[in-house]
Structure formats: structure tokens, C-alpha cells
Design a protein around this motif. Structure first.
Motif, PDB file in Angstrom:
ATOM      1  N   ALA A   1      43.136-125.676  22.616  1.00  0.00           N
ATOM      2  CA  ALA A   1      42.817-124.558  23.497  1.00  0.00           C
ATOM      3  C   ALA A   1      41.316-124.477  23.764  1.00  0.00           C
ATOM      4  O   ALA A   1      40.881-124.297  24.913  1.00  0.00           O
TER       5      ALA A   1
ATOM      6  N   GLY B   1      40.008-118.898  29.278  1.00  0.00           N
ATOM      7  CA  GLY B   1      40.869-119.821  28.566  1.00  0.00           C
ATOM      8  C   GLY B   1      42.031-119.087  27.913  1.00  0.00           C
ATOM      9  O   GLY B   1      42.116-117.856  27.935  1.00  0.00           O
ATOM     10  N   VAL B   2      42.923-119.844  27.312  1.00  0.00           N
ATOM     11  CA  VAL B   2      44.092-119.229  26.699  1.00  0.00           C
ATOM     12  C   VAL B   2      43.701-118.347  25.518  1.00  0.00           C
ATOM     13  O   VAL B   2      44.388-117.362  25.208  1.00  0.00           O
ATOM     14  N   GLU B   3      42.582-118.637  24.861  1.00  0.00           N
ATOM     15  CA  GLU B   3      42.119-117.801  23.748  1.00  0.00           C
ATOM     16  C   GLU B   3      41.764-116.394  24.208  1.00  0.00           C
ATOM     17  O   GLU B   3      41.872-115.441  23.445  1.00  0.00           O
TER      18      GLU B   3
ATOM     19  N   SER C   1      39.899-127.182  26.048  1.00  0.00           N
ATOM     20  CA  SER C   1      40.423-127.172  27.414  1.00  0.00           C
ATOM     21  C   SER C   1      39.471-126.494  28.390  1.00  0.00           C
ATOM     22  O   SER C   1      39.770-126.368  29.577  1.00  0.00           O
TER      23      SER C   1
END
Length: 560
Positions: A345, A398-400, A348
Motif C-alpha cells: 500500500a 492512498g489506500v492507507e 503504491s
């Protein structure tokens, strides 16, 4: 006892809703509105892993753990607002007869899922342990052989180990962990859902919650998840609590030490299984009790027609299942998932080199890596924001960064003399700052004001630049003094050959603080001619716009 429990449920749910409603500029007045978020043990444990500190009032979580180790998971059924809502929805949607209720409340293997979720999330929070372990021996040897330690003999060995491990852990905590428990922590999830979906919807009906209507970016996603989890109670009672809740899993681990628990008298028990009829935790009170699953609802004692059940101090160990029913392989796989998911993650993009210009954090926020190690996505800051500028992000960071707060200036602007978001943040992702620090006055004059970003012009859409039309709205609303937006008088020739005097706006990057009011008030509403991006924010030197700001005024808040 059941009546007493219901009174406590009403008390804690009412207190939670009260705190939620007064998280507002008009009513805040020093109330501990973040108390439930601070009392969540999962937040205390996970932030201690990611930051190596226990932030302020998160010590309340340690009290909940202590209570759990004495009487079991009372939090889940007596105090947790989300758990109480599940109980209410389960009662509302219950159309089963007694036999069906008994069957639906038997333990199922899927209820172990919450432990795997907990392990995966804690693995993401503690990935720094791996590089720390690898580099610690060298640090220990350097500390032992150096001249800094005054101790000798065995004391020197202990001092070297402590110093070396601490230095290695401090070095590797940055960039090697992330805090994702807020996705499923019941309090963070409830506050987020109430803030972005439930309260704005209630405002449409009552017009009494906000002074002005609120809109939140993609709030329907949060709302559907919230409603879906509640409605799931109509198929499997307390589905979230039994199968998904990582906080329940953490408390289930600690409840194995509880001194009091439900105990069954096998002599009186007739195996009628009526104790399962209203069992909230599916803890199998009709046989050996699953300690880690029991919510201490005490319904089984109430339902038993033969008085075979009681809440006893230190009952026989032989009549309990002490540990959660989880497999070692599954736990290892869950941990490996967390270990590998985090670097995938992070690498990315969205945090370091390719950070998104739209990720404008609230004033007082720590640097992005530290922010992602502190923010629990509760959106308490979004709830208290008086101008609606703070919004839950999707994948901009981002997904975080899912559901973490960002500033969207088309929705609102950052009020110059407001620091409410920093006052309610339970974990220090937004540092508590004063008005003086935000404005860079008084003792903070040498540092300058806190900048959340910098404004820019799209001259192809700006009225004075592109359409020979007078407009100075952005300059008029700029709140700083001297203004960050200034104009230059120019003489242009219109399409008919006539002469026009125009004032064309410019940005002074030294003065701009990124508040976004210029973008919000720009008359070109669909795609404002003036817009704010994250560059120039003072929380991170690497994102500074001007070299002079890096050298003179930048604030390094990575380790605050």
C-alpha cells in the motif's frame, strides 16, 4: 441484573449521543467530547505500537482493559454505543421463535474472523519490529563499546541493550507502520458514520443540528456500510460484534484472565438450552463457557428456568474454554497479510514522492507518515469543523488514507481564528495548537503562521486574466494581513480596440497560508480560477514551496 445492564446501556448510549451533538462550536465549552474514542483500548494499544507513545487521555483504555481482566467483556454489552445499537436493531428485527433463537445463538467458526482481523491490523502497526530486530544488535554493540554510558559490568550491558534497542526502534518507526484499526474500531466507525451520514440526514428532517446544512464527500458509502452492519443483526444477531469487531477480539484476549464469569451447575442443568435464547455473544453457556466470547449480558441467568447459571468468582477452570477458538496457521497467515499489505500500500504512491496535491490536512497536523500512524479515521475533527471544509477522503492519500480528513475548499474554508479540530483529536494526529501558534504571533512569531498549502491561479479561467472582466473577490476575502493576494493594474485592449483598466490578482507565497477561502468564494464555481494545493505546507520540509521557507521558517513536525 439485566435491568441494571439496560440502565447502563441507556446511560452510555445517551452520553455518547450527547457528546456527539455538542461537538459543535456553539456547545463545546470544554466538554470531554472525545472520551469514548479515548477510552477505546484498541486505540491505545495500536497507537502505542505505531508511535511508541501513549497519547494523553488514551490511558482510559488501560482502565477498560483492567475492568475486562476482572469481570470480562462488559464493555461490549454495557458501554459500547455501537454494540448497544446492534442490540436495539436486533430486538427490532427479531421475528424468530424460541427454537430458532436458540439455534441462531450457537457459536459458529466464522466468529473467529475478528481475531484474524485484529492480528492483521496489529501487524501493520508493528512492522517496524522487523528492521529494529535486525539493526538492534549493532546499536547495542555500539552503545556498549562507546564512551557515552557511565555504567560498568552487568549494569553497562543492560544500559547498552536498552539504549541500542530504543535507538533502533526510534529510527525505524518512521515509514514502517500504519494505523488502520479505525476502519473497524466500533467507536471510530460510529462517530464517522454519525458525522458524515446520520447527522446530515437528520438535519434535513429537523433543521436543528447545524446552523447551516452540511455535505460530505461520498458520505453515502459510509452510511451504507453503517446501515448494512446494523441490518445484519436481523440475520445473525450481533454479527459485527461476534465476527468483525477487532476491539471485541482484543478484549476477548484479555477476558481470559477475568476473575468473575458465568458458571453452570451441571447437577441442576437439564440441557434445555434455553440459556442460548438471548445470549448476545454466542458464548455457549449451555456447556463449557467460551470466556473470550461472553459479553456478560447475563441474559442466560435470567432465562435459565432451573437456576443452574450464576456469575461467580473464580469458578472451576474445567468448565470453561479459556482461549479463543483460533488456528495457529490462520493467525500466522493473518499476520503475514498485514506485514505484506502495508508495504504494498505504501509503495503504491500517495504518501511520499507522488503525494496528491488534494491531500490538504487540517492545521496542526503532523507530517504525513506520522499522521497515518496516528489518525484513527474517526472524523471527530470533521464533526467539529464550523465551515464544512474538512471532508473524509477516499483514496487521495492512498489506500492507507481512506476516510482521513482533508480540506476541500469548494465545500468551505479554514477559519483563521479557529483551532477546534486540534482540540478534539483523540490521538494527536492533529496537534493541539493555540490561535497564536496558528497565526504565528507572540511567542511563535519567529516560526511564522501554520501553512496548510498554497493558492495558485488558473489564468485561463480567471475573469481579469482570461475575460477582461473586473473581479477582486479573492483579494477582498483573503484574511491575512498583509494580504496574500494582491493586484496589479494593467491596461489592455478589448476586442473592439478600446482601452480597459484591469486589476489582475497575484499570490504572494510568503503570505499565503492555504486557508482556501479564495477558492471557496471564487465566482467560477465549477472549477475555481484560484485553487489551493498541499505544496508549501509547513508540517513537512520536503513539501515546502520556497527554499527560503525551508531554511528559515519550516516547522519539522515529524516527531511531535
Amino acid at each position: 441484573m439485566v435491568k441494571i445492564r439496560r440502565a447502563y446501556e441507556a446511560l452510555f448510549l445517551g452520553l455518547f449521543l450527547f457528546f456527539l451533538l455538542i461537538t459543535d462550536l456553539r456547545y463545546l465549552k470544554g466538554w470531554p467530547v472525545s472520551l469514548f474514542l479515548e477510552a477505546t483500548p484498541l486505540v491505545a494499544v495500536s497507537t502505542a505500537l505505531t508511535t511508541h507513545t501513549l497519547y494523553r487521555n488514551l490511558t482510559w483504555g488501560l482502565l477498560i482493559i483492567a475492568i475486562t481482566m476482572i469481570v470480562g467483556r462488559v464493555w461490549c454489552n454495557w458501554m459500547c454505543p455501537f454494540g448497544i445499537l446492534h442490540h436495539i436493531f436486533g430486538v427490532i428485527g427479531n421475528r424468530r421463535n424460541t427454537k430458532q433463537m436458540i439455534e441462531v445463538n450457537r457459536y459458529r467458526k466464522i466468529y473467529a474472523l475478528k481475531y484474524y482481523i485484529l492480528v492483521a491490523m496489529l501487524a501493520m502497526a508493528s512492522l517496524w519490529i522487523i528492521p529494529t530486530t535486525l539493526s538492534a544488535p549493532g546499536r547495542v554493540y555500539a552503545a556498549y563499546s562507546g564512551k557515552e554510558l557511565p555504567q560498568k559490568g552487568l549494569a553497562r550491558v543492560f544500559a547498552a541493550v536498552t539504549t541500542g534497542v530504543a535507538e533502533a526502534a526510534e529510527e525505524h518507526k518512521t515509514g514502517n507502520s500504519t494505523l488502520q484499526i479505525g476502519l473497524l474500531d466500533p467507536i471510530a466507525l460510529t462517530v464517522r458514520s454519525m458525522t458524515t451520514s446520520v447527522l446530515p440526514t437528520a438535519q434535513k428532517a429537523t433543521e436543528s443540528i447545524y446552523t447551516e446544512p452540511r455535505e460530505y464527500w461520498q458520505a453515502w458509502v459510509v452510511g451504507l456500510i453503517f446501515i448494512g452492519l446494523l441490518v445484519a443483526n436481523w440475520w445473525i444477531p450481533r454479527f459485527f460484534c461476534r465476527a468483525l469487531c477487532p476491539l471485541g477480539a482484543l478484549l476477548g484476549v484479555f477476558s481470559r484472565f477475568s476473575l468473575w464469569r458465568i458458571d453452570r451447575d451441571p447437577v441442576r442443568c437439564t440441557d434445555c438450552d434455553l440459556c442460548l435464547k438471548s445470549c448476545e455473544g454466542a458464548s455457549d453457556p449451555h456447556t463449557d463457557l467460551r470466556k473470550s466470547e461472553c459479553f456478560v449480558c447475563l441474559n442466560c441467568i435470567e432465562d435459565c428456568p432451573h437456576d443452574a447459571l450464576s456469575f461467580r468468582f473464580l469458578p472451576r477452570k474445567a468448565s470453561e474454554v479459556t482461549y479463543p477458538a483460533v488456528g495457529r496457521r490462520q493467525l500466522i497467515l493473518a499476520g503475514l497479510f498485514g506485514v505484506f499489505f502495508f508495504p504494498m500500500a505504501r509503495l503504491s504512491g500517495g504518501v511520499r514522492k507522488n503525494f496528491n496535491k488534494a491531500v490538504i490536512r487540517p492545521p496542526g497536523s503532523v507530517a504525513e507518515d506520522e499522521f497515518l500512524r496516528r489518525c484513527i479515521k474517526c472524523d471527530q475533527c470533521i464533526r467539529v469543523c464550523p465551515t464544512n471544509v474538512l471532508q473524509p477522503s477516499l483514496f487521495e492519500a492512498g489506500v492507507e488514507g481512506l476516510w482521513t480528513p482533508i480540506m476541500i475548499s469548494k465545500m468551505g474554508w479554514c477559519e483563521l481564528n479557529c483551532t477546534l479540530c486540534s482540540q478534539v483529536c483523540p490521538t494527536g494526529a492533529i496537534r493541539e495548537i493555540s490561535i497564536a501558534e496558528k497565526l504565528g504571533v507572540g511567542p511563535f512569531e519567529s516560526k511564522g503562521p501554520i501553512k496548510t498549502g498554497t493558492a495558485f491561479y488558473n489564468q485561463g479561467r480567471c475573469l481579469p486574466w482570461a475575460m477582461d472582466t473586473d473581479c477582486v473577490v479573492c483579494e477582498e476575502v483573503c484574511p491575512v494581513s498583509p494580504k496574500a493576494i494582491f493586484t496589479r493594474n494593467v491596461e489592455v485592449t478589448d476586442r473592439w480596440g478600446g482601452k480597459l483598466e484591469l486589476k489582475r490578482p497575484f499570490i504572494d507565497p510568503n503570505r499565503c497560508i492555504g486557508c482556501g477561502i479564495c477558492e471557496h468564494e471564487c465566482p467560477v464555481k465549477d472549477d475555481p480560477a484560484v485553487y489551493v494545493t498541499a505544496i508549501g505546507e509547513t508540517r513537512d520540509k520536503s513539501r515546502s514551496l520556497l527554499l527560503s521557507l525551508v531554511e528559515d521558517n519550516a516547522q519539522d513536525l515529524v516527531s511531535v
